[in-house]
Design a protein around this motif. Sequence first.
Motif, PDB file in Angstrom:
ATOM      1  N   LEU A 149       0.789  -1.208  -0.219  1.00 53.31           N
ATOM      2  CA  LEU A 149       0.104   0.129   0.131  1.00 53.31           C
ATOM      3  C   LEU A 149       0.802   1.162   0.031  1.00 53.31           C
ATOM      4  N   ILE A 150       1.987   1.503   0.832  1.00 57.05           N
ATOM      5  CA  ILE A 150       2.703   2.272   0.752  1.00 57.05           C
ATOM      6  C   ILE A 150       3.451   2.519  -0.612  1.00 57.05           C
ATOM      7  N   SER A 151       3.499   1.379  -1.153  1.00 49.94           N
ATOM      8  CA  SER A 151       4.579   1.772  -2.424  1.00 49.94           C
ATOM      9  C   SER A 151       3.575   2.084  -3.600  1.00 49.94           C
ATOM     10  N   GLN A 152       2.394   2.159  -3.374  1.00 52.08           N
ATOM     11  CA  GLN A 152       1.404   2.861  -4.240  1.00 52.08           C
ATOM     12  C   GLN A 152       1.574   4.479  -4.282  1.00 52.08           C
ATOM     13  N   ASN A 153       2.314   4.974  -3.504  1.00 52.30           N
ATOM     14  CA  ASN A 153       2.584   6.391  -3.387  1.00 52.30           C
ATOM     15  C   ASN A 153       4.039   6.721  -4.187  1.00 52.30           C
ATOM     16  N   LYS A 154       4.011   6.549  -5.668  1.00 48.45           N
ATOM     17  CA  LYS A 154       5.064   6.522  -6.747  1.00 48.45           C
ATOM     18  C   LYS A 154       5.801   7.742  -6.474  1.00 48.45           C
ATOM     19  N   GLN A 155       5.260   8.959  -5.911  1.00 53.41           N
ATOM     20  CA  GLN A 155       5.778  10.223  -5.840  1.00 53.41           C
ATOM     21  C   GLN A 155       7.035  10.255  -4.657  1.00 53.41           C
ATOM     22  N   LEU A 156       6.904   9.286  -3.698  1.00 55.78           N
ATOM     23  CA  LEU A 156       7.660   9.386  -2.452  1.00 55.78           C
ATOM     24  C   LEU A 156       9.211   9.478  -2.957  1.00 55.78           C
ATOM     25  N   LYS A 157       9.941  10.216  -2.026  1.00 57.50           N
ATOM     26  CA  LYS A 157      11.468  10.572  -2.434  1.00 57.50           C
ATOM     27  C   LYS A 157      11.990  10.025  -0.967  1.00 57.50           C
ATOM     28  N   PHE A 158      11.613   9.825   0.026  1.00 58.42           N
ATOM     29  CA  PHE A 158      12.194   9.639   1.325  1.00 58.42           C
ATOM     30  C   PHE A 158      10.982   8.691   2.261  1.00 58.42           C
ATOM     31  N   LEU A 159      11.514   7.545   2.572  1.00 57.83           N
ATOM     32  CA  LEU A 159      10.795   6.686   3.418  1.00 57.83           C
ATOM     33  C   LEU A 159      11.257   6.058   4.574  1.00 57.83           C
ATOM     34  N   ILE A 185       8.249 -10.926  11.912  1.00 56.40           N
ATOM     35  CA  ILE A 185       8.216 -11.495  10.471  1.00 56.40           C
ATOM     36  C   ILE A 185       9.593 -11.907  10.280  1.00 56.40           C
ATOM     37  N   SER A 186       9.668 -12.888   9.108  1.00 58.44           N
ATOM     38  CA  SER A 186      10.804 -13.586   8.864  1.00 58.44           C
ATOM     39  C   SER A 186      11.664 -12.854   7.772  1.00 58.44           C
ATOM     40  N   GLN A 187      12.734 -13.498   7.565  1.00 52.18           N
ATOM     41  CA  GLN A 187      13.888 -13.280   6.682  1.00 52.18           C
ATOM     42  C   GLN A 187      13.315 -12.972   5.301  1.00 52.18           C
ATOM     43  N   SER A 188      12.551 -14.065   4.919  1.00 53.71           N
ATOM     44  CA  SER A 188      12.025 -14.076   3.583  1.00 53.71           C
ATOM     45  C   SER A 188      11.123 -12.843   3.389  1.00 53.71           C
ATOM     46  N   CYS A 189      10.413 -12.525   4.574  1.00 56.27           N
ATOM     47  CA  CYS A 189       9.396 -11.403   4.387  1.00 56.27           C
ATOM     48  C   CYS A 189      10.323 -10.096   4.245  1.00 56.27           C
ATOM     49  N   VAL A 190      11.358  -9.959   4.875  1.00 58.39           N
ATOM     50  CA  VAL A 190      12.315  -8.796   4.785  1.00 58.39           C
ATOM     51  C   VAL A 190      12.671  -8.600   3.265  1.00 58.39           C
ATOM     52  N   LYS A 191      12.983  -9.643   2.760  1.00 56.89           N
ATOM     53  CA  LYS A 191      13.505  -9.864   1.371  1.00 56.89           C
ATOM     54  C   LYS A 191      12.320  -9.295   0.703  1.00 56.89           C
ATOM     55  N   GLU A 192      11.136  -9.760   0.500  1.00 53.70           N
ATOM     56  CA  GLU A 192      10.143  -8.981  -0.330  1.00 53.70           C
ATOM     57  C   GLU A 192       9.924  -7.560  -0.044  1.00 53.70           C
ATOM     58  N   ILE A 193       9.889  -7.333   1.315  1.00 55.05           N
ATOM     59  CA  ILE A 193       9.702  -5.823   1.374  1.00 55.05           C
ATOM     60  C   ILE A 193      10.773  -5.145   0.694  1.00 55.05           C
ATOM     61  N   ILE A 194      11.944  -5.385   0.517  1.00 46.71           N
ATOM     62  CA  ILE A 194      12.950  -4.429  -0.251  1.00 46.71           C
ATOM     63  C   ILE A 194      12.660  -4.615  -1.534  1.00 46.71           C
ATOM     64  N   GLN A 195      12.138  -5.840  -2.137  1.00 46.90           N
ATOM     65  CA  GLN A 195      12.107  -5.880  -3.605  1.00 46.90           C
ATOM     66  C   GLN A 195      10.920  -5.041  -3.827  1.00 46.90           C
ATOM     67  N   ILE A 196       9.663  -5.130  -2.939  1.00 45.68           N
ATOM     68  CA  ILE A 196       8.678  -4.358  -3.439  1.00 45.68           C
ATOM     69  C   ILE A 196       8.790  -2.700  -3.538  1.00 45.68           C
ATOM     70  N   ILE A 197       9.787  -2.231  -2.295  1.00 51.51           N
ATOM     71  CA  ILE A 197      10.109  -0.869  -2.319  1.00 51.51           C
ATOM     72  C   ILE A 197      11.043  -0.535  -3.333  1.00 51.51           C
ATOM     73  N   GLY A 198      11.880  -1.522  -3.934  1.00 53.26           N
ATOM     74  CA  GLY A 198      12.816  -1.203  -4.835  1.00 53.26           C
ATOM     75  C   GLY A 198      12.303  -1.096  -6.152  1.00 53.26           C
ATOM     76  N   THR A 199      11.403  -1.642  -6.603  1.00 51.98           N
ATOM     77  CA  THR A 199      10.803  -1.778  -7.718  1.00 51.98           C
ATOM     78  C   THR A 199       9.479  -1.007  -7.806  1.00 51.98           C
ATOM     79  N   GLN A 200       8.668  -0.688  -6.941  1.00 52.22           N
ATOM     80  CA  GLN A 200       7.605   0.036  -7.051  1.00 52.22           C
ATOM     81  C   GLN A 200       7.666   1.700  -6.861  1.00 52.22           C
TER      82      GLN A 200
END
Length: 259
Positions: A149-159, A185-200
């Motif tokens: 949901l946070i990553s839907q804010n495409k204009q974000l510059k600082f998180l 939360i698990s390590q695999s969850c952290v990996k997915e968080i990073i992927q979501i933020i980094g690509t979205q």
Amino acid sequence: MKSLTQLTTIQLQLNNNYIGDKGISDLISWLNKQQNLVNLSLFISSNSFTKKGIKSLSEIKQMKSLEKLTLAASKNELGQDLAESLGQFIAKQINVNQLVIILNECDLGNFGALRICQSINFLTQLEKLEIYLDENSMTNYGVLNSTKLISQNKQLKFLHLEICRFKIKDFDYEGLIYQLKSNVISQSCVKEIIQIIGTQIPKLQTLNLKALFYSDISFSQFRKEGYDGLAKDEISSKEDVYNQIEKYLRQLQSKTVLC
């Protein structure tokens, strides 16, 4: 303060004052007269609100000139009632470009956290977001979907996303297994968080992420009451996660990932 109706900046530090339901209702009534606000900081943590009182937050009007908003309501354990009222408060402030939300120890659970993150999507001018959601009994489901949901804010510059201030290994497990409200939360969850933020979030320049790693050992010692058991981590070290950071966050000018 009733005579002050043309303020552009208000910073109210009311933590631990136990203003109660009447206090929050009077405060919101006064804030609704402040239609020239550009900067509002409202600290109301640990104030003994009930569900009735916290509904006053949903009665706040839209402040069209508001650009900076800080809301701190930690240690008011009203769960989804708090999330719903705050969500309505936030969603109305559509011109805010800097938002800080501090909601540690509020018993939000997964769905309360999601409600807060949904409200942020109404802020189409938002460029800087700091959100603190530690100790709310969140699991992988809540954390991942909040991040989406946070990553839907495409204009974000600082998180700044803080979801795990304390690591399970910091605690003595004996006698505390079912009392802890830490987000797990698990390590695999952290990996997915990073992927979501980094690509979205394509415009993101700075990321501060506080995340929790728990090992197979802690998995066997710690279970959250009322939740299904989490699957064991597929990895046992942080190296794989740091590789994910480099893979998806190379474009960031500044990146601080605290594990």
